[in-house]
Design a protein around this motif. Sequence first.
Motif, short mmCIF file in Angstrom:
data_model
loop_
_atom_site.label_atom_id
_atom_site.label_comp_id
_atom_site.label_asym_id
_atom_site.label_seq_id
_atom_site.Cartn_x
_atom_site.Cartn_y
_atom_site.Cartn_z
N MET A 532 0.83 -1.21 0.00
CA MET A 532 0.00 0.00 0.00
C MET A 532 0.86 1.26 0.00
SD MET A 532 -3.45 -0.36 2.22
CE MET A 532 -4.85 -1.30 1.62
N ASP A 533 1.94 1.23 0.77
CA ASP A 533 2.85 2.39 0.79
C ASP A 533 3.43 2.64 -0.60
OD1 ASP A 533 2.39 2.73 3.47
OD2 ASP A 533 4.24 1.75 4.14
N LEU A 534 3.77 1.59 -1.31
CA LEU A 534 4.30 1.73 -2.66
C LEU A 534 3.24 2.28 -3.62
CD1 LEU A 534 6.34 -1.58 -2.83
CD2 LEU A 534 7.29 0.66 -3.43
N LEU A 535 2.02 1.76 -3.50
CA LEU A 535 0.95 2.19 -4.40
C LEU A 535 0.57 3.64 -4.16
CD1 LEU A 535 -1.32 -0.99 -4.12
CD2 LEU A 535 -0.07 -0.29 -6.17
N LEU A 536 0.61 4.08 -2.91
CA LEU A 536 0.09 5.39 -2.54
C LEU A 536 1.17 6.41 -2.20
CD1 LEU A 536 -2.85 4.11 -0.27
CD2 LEU A 536 -2.94 4.76 -2.69
N HIS A 537 2.43 6.10 -2.52
CA HIS A 537 3.54 7.00 -2.20
C HIS A 537 3.27 8.39 -2.79
CE1 HIS A 537 7.62 8.59 -1.95
NE2 HIS A 537 7.92 7.57 -1.14
N ALA A 538 3.53 9.43 -1.98
CA ALA A 538 3.17 10.79 -2.39
C ALA A 538 3.97 11.26 -3.60
CB ALA A 538 3.38 11.76 -1.21
#
Length: 872
Positions: A532-538
């Motif tokens: 999720m962090d990879l998909l939603l990285h700012a």
Amino acid sequence: MKAIRRFTVRPMLPEPLRPLSDLARNLRWSWHAETRDLFQSVDPEHWAASGGDPVRLLGGVRPGRLAELAEDRRFLRRLTAVADDLHDYVTGDRWYQTQPAELPAAVAYFSPEFGITAALPQYSGGLGILAGDHLKAASDLGVPLIGVGLLYRHGYFRQSLSRDGWQQEHYPVLDPNELPVALLNEADGTPAQVSLALPGGKQLRARIWLAQVGRVPLLMLDSDVEENDLGERGVTDRLYGGGSEHRLLQEMLLGIGGVRAVRTYCRLTGHADPEVFHTNEGHAGFLGLERIAELGDQGLDFDAALEAVRAGTVFTTHTPVPAGIDRFDRELVANHFGPDAELPRMDVGRILALGMETYPGGEPNLFNMAVMGLRLAQRANGVSLLHGQVSREMFSGLWPGFDPEEVPITSVTNGVHAPTWVAPEVFRLGARQIGAQRTEDALTVGGSERWDAVADIADQDIWELRRVLRDQLVMEVRERLRASWRQRGASTAELGWIDSVLDPDVLTIGFARRVPSYKRLTLMLRDRDRLMDLLLHAERPIQIVVAGKAHPADDGGKRLVQELVRFADDPRVRHRIVFLPDYGMAMAQKLYPGCDIWLNNPLRPLEACGTSGMKAALNGCLNLSVLDGWWDEWFQPDFGWAVPTADGAGMDPDRRDDIEAAALYDLLEQRVTPRFYERGQGGLPDRWIEMVRQTLTLLGPKVLAGRMVREYVERLYAPAAHAHRTMAPDEARELSQWKSRVRAAWHGVTVDHVETTAATATAELGTTLGLRVRVGLGDLGPDDIEIQAVSGRVDEEDRIADAATVPLKPAGGPDLEGRWVYEGPLSLDRAGPFGYTVRILPAHRLLASGAELGLVAVPSEDVVEGAGVLMR
């Protein structure tokens, strides 16, 4: 109301438009842009509605539109040019016709599935797509191939999803009259047929449909004929469907019926008879039995016919695990052969012996199709360098006494048919650089080690190309996702969010393939928070497009699909990760070019080759993969990343997945995404563009199906044709009788004494020792054997690695005890621990390999102790 009968009504084309029918019936249109463009211009709306299928297009065009085109001189000029180009393509000399004269007059290529085009859905996955690419590349090269397969009335299956993400299968009926195929007819106009004898006096009959793949005819057998009973009509119902007997009948029809179809086709058309038969995986292995029966009718006994058949047969295995091979109960096989069934004049025991697993660890009551394929072929290969090694180890029991590396299975690494898989935009960029003809030649014939012209393409042009392809994929994904959600029961009002799914400026990762457990569809979900962090990285987000079908009987695979779908349904990430149902050729042709990264994370070494990453690479997509299949062979840091593997002995599977998933996340976080998003002075991702350039320059020429087919021709087809011509009836009898004599006498072959001129256990590098061996040959003579010195570095257990072999020569006639002395040099050409042994192999001018009989004699323990030499 429901119709009680269905007809296919074909349009009557005006005379000036008649060439459109020929163009539609030759599947070259599936990879020839000018032909597709011509059909699109007939009626753009109907072209889109037909899914780019010319046969369906012509069946739906208004008569008024056809009349207009018949008067349109500009259209007629284009039609003439395209028709003339096809005529030149199928009749002119190509690469094959410029090669030496000893190449085979024809090659028959058998496969259970062929992926030519989405308009002819007769494939399930990689094996079929590879077979289709093989035919297309053979056509481009002018190789006189005849393809042989089955025509399945339901194809594989269409995949959709339930509301909760469970895979659902649909089997639409395919009407051959609506497909780009035609019946093969006898001279009197009646459909040509082949038949097989079944137990109980029944018959299995099949018609022969012909699909023209450029220059290559593809014969497809169809058992749905009125003369068959209901059960026999259903033999060709589904690809990889039904129980054991159903599969056995399919494979008998493919192999035995396929040979009969080839004979019929050659009789009716005058096509040269094949000199080489290529079995693509074990499903078609019964073709060897039919050819033995043919030779039996010409007066050869079984053993001599077996040698003649083996000489001209090539067998390709695609399976890295025994569980992936078709195996049948011996009684089931026995019931379908012999006096009351098929091949009545052939001894059933001899047939069974070809497929039985008579080696340590084998199942004695199972008939193994791959084992039969290997026993019926003098030449065999795996489909990548690593897979060749895996195959030699897997099948080493068939060659007892030989190290796996000496098992006679080579490898030809798969390739992909570039004109099918390269996006038109990529082709146009190449054509702008070096011209359309040179670009076409580079993508089809191949032959160069590098595509250096790529260096002259501006960075801006490469980056703009990648942006255009990514944008096209985004549009395609939204359209397919909307259709999928409607099938799952969603209303239009619920689907507004799909308009913002994916972003053409975000790093896009593709993962699409069949869904057996070893391909690990859900490895990316191992740590969902990290994903999720990879998909939603700012600043450096990723987006993932996933597709794949699980086998209808594989509930474990279906659970993996459901797990992925449920994650992708999460409103927090559904704009960044999507699962597209019904993965097939039409989807793939948009998916490969539009991705920046192609992900592959199988359990090493279970991926035989894995060609999807090759198709992506040809479009400038970078590979991120476990070192398995072709990537193990050709990976370089210049054009992708290798996911480290944790494949040590005894590794717990869950622990292994954890380690490899963490390595995947690390690569994405620390190396892949920073490189995509970092910008140089000109505002472009210079280092990423350079990797794309290196992928096209260095990897592009390697992954071509043209390169693959040329290797088959030079390394397998040409030697097989030579062996076939050499193995005339007298030679076949000679070889079979010699083999029988050698097998019977081999127990008397012994190595009795070995000595060298070395006085100590150390020697200088470069020294040559004299080697003297005393052997017993029993009832055999020196002409029946070869004695070899085998030497090389040794490990801690004195096993020889990278062995070199040198034949020894007789030093005189037999002594009073009938023993022979052989002598020769032993060169100490490597420093460090060095060892040697000697061995005796059968030798005959008609053998393809010294290991062919699986017989070898080596020194006994007593002799080894007396030999006294191991250099340290």
